[in-house]
Design an enzyme around this catalytic site. Structure first.
Site, PDB file in Angstrom:
ATOM      1  N   LYS A  13       0.820  -1.226   0.000  1.00  0.00           N
ATOM      2  CA  LYS A  13       0.000   0.000   0.000  1.00  0.00           C
ATOM      3  C   LYS A  13       0.847   1.267   0.000  1.00  0.00           C
ATOM      4  O   LYS A  13       0.640   2.163  -0.803  1.00  0.00           O
ATOM      5  CB  LYS A  13      -0.922   0.045   1.232  1.00  0.00           C
ATOM      6  CG  LYS A  13      -1.951  -1.050   1.320  1.00  0.00           C
ATOM      7  CD  LYS A  13      -2.942  -0.785   2.442  1.00  0.00           C
ATOM      8  CE  LYS A  13      -2.360  -0.811   3.837  1.00  0.00           C
ATOM      9  NZ  LYS A  13      -1.946  -2.146   4.301  1.00  0.00           N
ATOM     10  N   ARG A  87     -10.114   0.925   7.839  1.00  0.00           N
ATOM     11  CA  ARG A  87      -9.702  -0.439   8.171  1.00  0.00           C
ATOM     12  C   ARG A  87     -10.828  -1.209   8.842  1.00  0.00           C
ATOM     13  O   ARG A  87     -10.644  -2.376   9.179  1.00  0.00           O
ATOM     14  CB  ARG A  87      -8.524  -0.379   9.127  1.00  0.00           C
ATOM     15  CG  ARG A  87      -7.180  -0.699   8.468  1.00  0.00           C
ATOM     16  CD  ARG A  87      -6.151  -0.445   9.534  1.00  0.00           C
ATOM     17  NE  ARG A  87      -4.927  -1.115   9.394  1.00  0.00           N
ATOM     18  CZ  ARG A  87      -3.795  -0.529   8.980  1.00  0.00           C
ATOM     19  NH1 ARG A  87      -3.801   0.700   8.542  1.00  0.00           N
ATOM     20  NH2 ARG A  87      -2.678  -1.197   8.984  1.00  0.00           N
ATOM     21  N   ARG A 121      11.399  -5.814   5.338  1.00  0.00           N
ATOM     22  CA  ARG A 121      11.104  -4.396   5.050  1.00  0.00           C
ATOM     23  C   ARG A 121      11.955  -3.443   5.885  1.00  0.00           C
ATOM     24  O   ARG A 121      12.191  -3.658   7.069  1.00  0.00           O
ATOM     25  CB  ARG A 121       9.624  -4.131   5.328  1.00  0.00           C
ATOM     26  CG  ARG A 121       9.237  -2.669   5.174  1.00  0.00           C
ATOM     27  CD  ARG A 121       7.790  -2.498   4.987  1.00  0.00           C
ATOM     28  NE  ARG A 121       7.027  -2.691   6.212  1.00  0.00           N
ATOM     29  CZ  ARG A 121       5.724  -2.456   6.296  1.00  0.00           C
ATOM     30  NH1 ARG A 121       5.048  -2.058   5.236  1.00  0.00           N
ATOM     31  NH2 ARG A 121       5.085  -2.643   7.430  1.00  0.00           N
ATOM     32  N   ARG A 154      10.567  -1.674  11.301  1.00  0.00           N
ATOM     33  CA  ARG A 154       9.424  -1.351  12.157  1.00  0.00           C
ATOM     34  C   ARG A 154       9.268  -2.379  13.272  1.00  0.00           C
ATOM     35  O   ARG A 154       9.438  -3.574  13.036  1.00  0.00           O
ATOM     36  CB  ARG A 154       8.140  -1.302  11.312  1.00  0.00           C
ATOM     37  CG  ARG A 154       8.013  -0.011  10.553  1.00  0.00           C
ATOM     38  CD  ARG A 154       6.858   0.011   9.612  1.00  0.00           C
ATOM     39  NE  ARG A 154       5.604  -0.516  10.163  1.00  0.00           N
ATOM     40  CZ  ARG A 154       4.438  -0.411   9.549  1.00  0.00           C
ATOM     41  NH1 ARG A 154       4.358   0.203   8.382  1.00  0.00           N
ATOM     42  NH2 ARG A 154       3.346  -0.899  10.075  1.00  0.00           N
ATOM     43  N   ARG A 165      -1.279  -9.010  12.955  1.00  0.00           N
ATOM     44  CA  ARG A 165      -1.813  -7.986  12.027  1.00  0.00           C
ATOM     45  C   ARG A 165      -2.634  -8.649  10.923  1.00  0.00           C
ATOM     46  O   ARG A 165      -3.649  -8.112  10.494  1.00  0.00           O
ATOM     47  CB  ARG A 165      -0.663  -7.164  11.447  1.00  0.00           C
ATOM     48  CG  ARG A 165      -0.065  -6.222  12.503  1.00  0.00           C
ATOM     49  CD  ARG A 165       1.302  -5.745  12.109  1.00  0.00           C
ATOM     50  NE  ARG A 165       1.277  -4.867  10.957  1.00  0.00           N
ATOM     51  CZ  ARG A 165       2.334  -4.649  10.170  1.00  0.00           C
ATOM     52  NH1 ARG A 165       3.480  -5.237  10.400  1.00  0.00           N
ATOM     53  NH2 ARG A 165       2.241  -3.828   9.155  1.00  0.00           N
TER      54      ARG A 165
HETATM   55  P1  AMP Z   1       0.205   0.696   8.949  1.00  0.00           P
HETATM   56  O1  AMP Z   1       1.488   1.421   8.741  1.00  0.00           O
HETATM   57  O2  AMP Z   1      -0.880   1.157   8.017  1.00  0.00           O
HETATM   58  O3  AMP Z   1       0.380  -0.789   8.947  1.00  0.00           O
HETATM   59  O4  AMP Z   1      -0.319   1.093  10.428  1.00  0.00           O
HETATM   60  C1  AMP Z   1       0.460   0.831  11.576  1.00  0.00           C
HETATM   61  C2  AMP Z   1      -0.440   0.707  12.792  1.00  0.00           C
HETATM   62  O5  AMP Z   1      -1.143   1.945  13.017  1.00  0.00           O
HETATM   63  C3  AMP Z   1      -1.544  -0.340  12.686  1.00  0.00           C
HETATM   64  O6  AMP Z   1      -1.107  -1.650  13.017  1.00  0.00           O
HETATM   65  C4  AMP Z   1      -2.571   0.194  13.692  1.00  0.00           C
HETATM   66  O7  AMP Z   1      -2.189  -0.072  15.019  1.00  0.00           O
HETATM   67  C5  AMP Z   1      -2.468   1.714  13.471  1.00  0.00           C
HETATM   68  N1  AMP Z   1      -3.421   2.176  12.412  1.00  0.00           N
HETATM   69  C6  AMP Z   1      -3.124   2.769  11.227  1.00  0.00           C
HETATM   70  N2  AMP Z   1      -4.240   3.049  10.521  1.00  0.00           N
HETATM   71  C7  AMP Z   1      -5.282   2.622  11.286  1.00  0.00           C
HETATM   72  C8  AMP Z   1      -6.705   2.601  11.107  1.00  0.00           C
HETATM   73  N3  AMP Z   1      -7.277   3.097  10.006  1.00  0.00           N
HETATM   74  N4  AMP Z   1      -7.462   2.087  12.119  1.00  0.00           N
HETATM   75  C9  AMP Z   1      -6.902   1.599  13.240  1.00  0.00           C
HETATM   76  N5  AMP Z   1      -5.574   1.560  13.463  1.00  0.00           N
HETATM   77  C10 AMP Z   1      -4.761   2.069  12.501  1.00  0.00           C
END
Ligand code: AMP
Length: 209
Positions: A13, A87, A121, A154, A165
């Site tokens: 993404k 999400r 990553r 990360r 996740r």
């Molecule tokens: P990502 O980089 O998109 O994988 O986001 C990292 C973390 O941020 C996720 O594992 C969630 O804990 C939080 N997060 C990001 N976007 C959302 C969302 N739309 N709803 C809930 N938690 C989010």
């Protein structure tokens, strides 16, 4: 144009959204980056969201929606590429109230490719650019090609957090696909090749949107 990039963790993404930003000339908004920024700055909000992010679970809908609303305001007129939000179906309904989306790109990637990709990553601390130790190496080890920033792994890219996740994605996020399919907004991209050139995928996305 207002686009959502949707897909499981590790489906690319962020990589595709930042490349689309360059091609379309509209900003890329990542709620994951907003979360990491709050944590990095150790704000009160950052301390609240850190426990969710580091364990691979979702930040509560109301909290993440408020964070998005603060960031998205100026972009509502010129368009955006939104990544990492919605999400949950409840977030998709909230987004519907904020603005009308033109297309939702749904990235379909097998779990084996996801686990492989996330465990290799690397991300730039300064500009957020994404690399992969095997398939998308930086020119100089540990340094970002674009800005020279330091690359880091990360905390949520460890095997047990990756598994959590993916579980959360199947349970809470996959129903969002049906929400947008029912509204004829979904554009499916299938990607089974772990070594695919990201620009080729972006070409496919450009044809669909
Ligand atoms: P990502 O980089 O998109 O994988 O986001 C990292 C973390 O941020 C996720 O594992 C969630 O804990 C939080 N997060 C990001 N976007 C959302 C969302 N739309 N709803 C809930 N938690 C989010």
């Amino acid at each position: 144009m207002k686009i959502v990039i949707f897909g499981p963790p590790g489906s690319g993404k962020g990589t595709y959204a930042s490349r689309l930003m360059k091609r379309l000339g509209i900003p890329h908004i990542s709620t994951g980056d907003l979360v990491r920024e709050e944590i990095r700055n150790q704000t009160a909000l950052g301390k609240t969201v850190e426990k969710y992010s580091s364990s691979g679970t979702l930040v509560p809908d109301e909290v993440i929606t408020e964070m998005l609303k603060k960031r998205i305001g100026p972009e509502l007129s010129r368009g955006f590429i939104l990544e990492g939000y919605p999400r949950t179906v409840s977030q998709a309904k909230e987004l519907n109230k904020i603005t009308k989306i033109d297309a939702v790109v749904n990235l379909n990637v097998p779990d084996s490719v996801i686990v492989d990709r996330l465990s290799a990553r690397l991300q730039c601390k300064a500009c957020g650019a994404i690399y992969n130790e095997r398939t998308l190496k930086p020119k100089v080890a540990g340094k970002c090609d674009k800005c020279g920033g330091e690359l880091f792994r990360r905390v949520d890219d460890q095997p047990e957090v990756i598994r959590e996740r993916l579980r959360v994605y199947r349970e809470a996020s996959e129903p969002v696909v049906d929400f947008y399919r029912a509204r004829s907004l979904l554009k499916d991209i299938r990607n089974e090749d772990p070594n695919v050139d990201p620009e080729q995928v972006v070409d496919q996305i450009m044809k669909l949107i």
